[in-house]
Design a protein around this motif. Sequence first.
Motif, short mmCIF file in Angstrom:
data_model
loop_
_atom_site.label_atom_id
_atom_site.label_comp_id
_atom_site.label_asym_id
_atom_site.label_seq_id
_atom_site.Cartn_x
_atom_site.Cartn_y
_atom_site.Cartn_z
N SER A 163 15.75 15.36 7.41
CA SER A 163 14.58 14.48 7.43
C SER A 163 15.03 13.06 7.75
CB SER A 163 13.85 14.53 6.07
OG SER A 163 14.71 14.06 5.05
N GLY A 164 14.05 12.18 7.88
CA GLY A 164 14.37 10.77 8.12
C GLY A 164 15.22 10.58 9.36
N GLU A 165 16.23 9.76 9.24
CA GLU A 165 17.11 9.43 10.37
C GLU A 165 18.08 10.57 10.72
OE1 GLU A 165 16.55 6.88 12.18
OE2 GLU A 165 15.14 5.90 10.82
N ARG A 166 18.15 11.59 9.87
CA ARG A 166 19.07 12.71 10.12
C ARG A 166 18.49 13.75 11.06
NH1 ARG A 166 21.72 14.65 4.59
NH2 ARG A 166 23.22 15.47 6.08
N ARG A 167 17.23 13.60 11.44
CA ARG A 167 16.60 14.62 12.29
C ARG A 167 17.24 14.63 13.68
NH1 ARG A 167 10.57 12.51 11.59
NH2 ARG A 167 11.74 10.59 11.85
N PRO A 168 17.47 15.83 14.22
CA PRO A 168 18.02 15.93 15.58
C PRO A 168 17.01 15.49 16.64
CG PRO A 168 17.81 18.11 14.58
CD PRO A 168 17.30 17.12 13.59
#
Length: 195
Positions: A163-168
């Motif tokens: 989620s957040g900034e970790r999304r591909p």
Amino acid sequence: EVSDRIAFHQVASETMVTGAAYPPELASELQRSGPSEPDEASVRSRFLSSDNAPLTEDGQRRVRELGRMYATSEYYRRFAIQLQRRYRPQLLGVYFELIDACGHLFMEDAPPRRADVSDTDYAAFSTTIDRCYEYQDEVLADLLTMAGDDTLVVLCSDHGFKSGERRPDTPGRADVGQAVLWHLPFGALILHCPS
């Protein structure tokens, strides 16, 4: 014994439904009282930012998929309680697909907004993930009313979700993206028991 393939499922097929419950008369009973086709208005009201949010064609398709998962969850919620009361099994396990499906269908629309998400999709779906979790919490609370003081309760998720900034950079949906890239390798295991 009842399989998670007794109702709507993302990968449902006639082969999977055959023998989905035992004894066979239970399978027939469950299939007769199976989930009804979801009502789009109730899906919109429960899971979208606004009941009358305009939707893209892709958004309409995703709402239909979410509706099927919602109908399945409601069905499992209902019959898990009925079967527990009828058979009093020593072990009751229920699989809910909604959180995983919701993540794949709508995590790309969650905050913070990604550049590739349209204004229309963000306006409609920015709160959908949170709403799916809130709904699943209601379902779990309903099922936990059956647990006595001596009941071991196990809540398990086999993987997490980015989620957040970790999304591909790819969509999270299996049909148009690389769904597995959205998974985190660690899930959750929560145990609650008297001892």
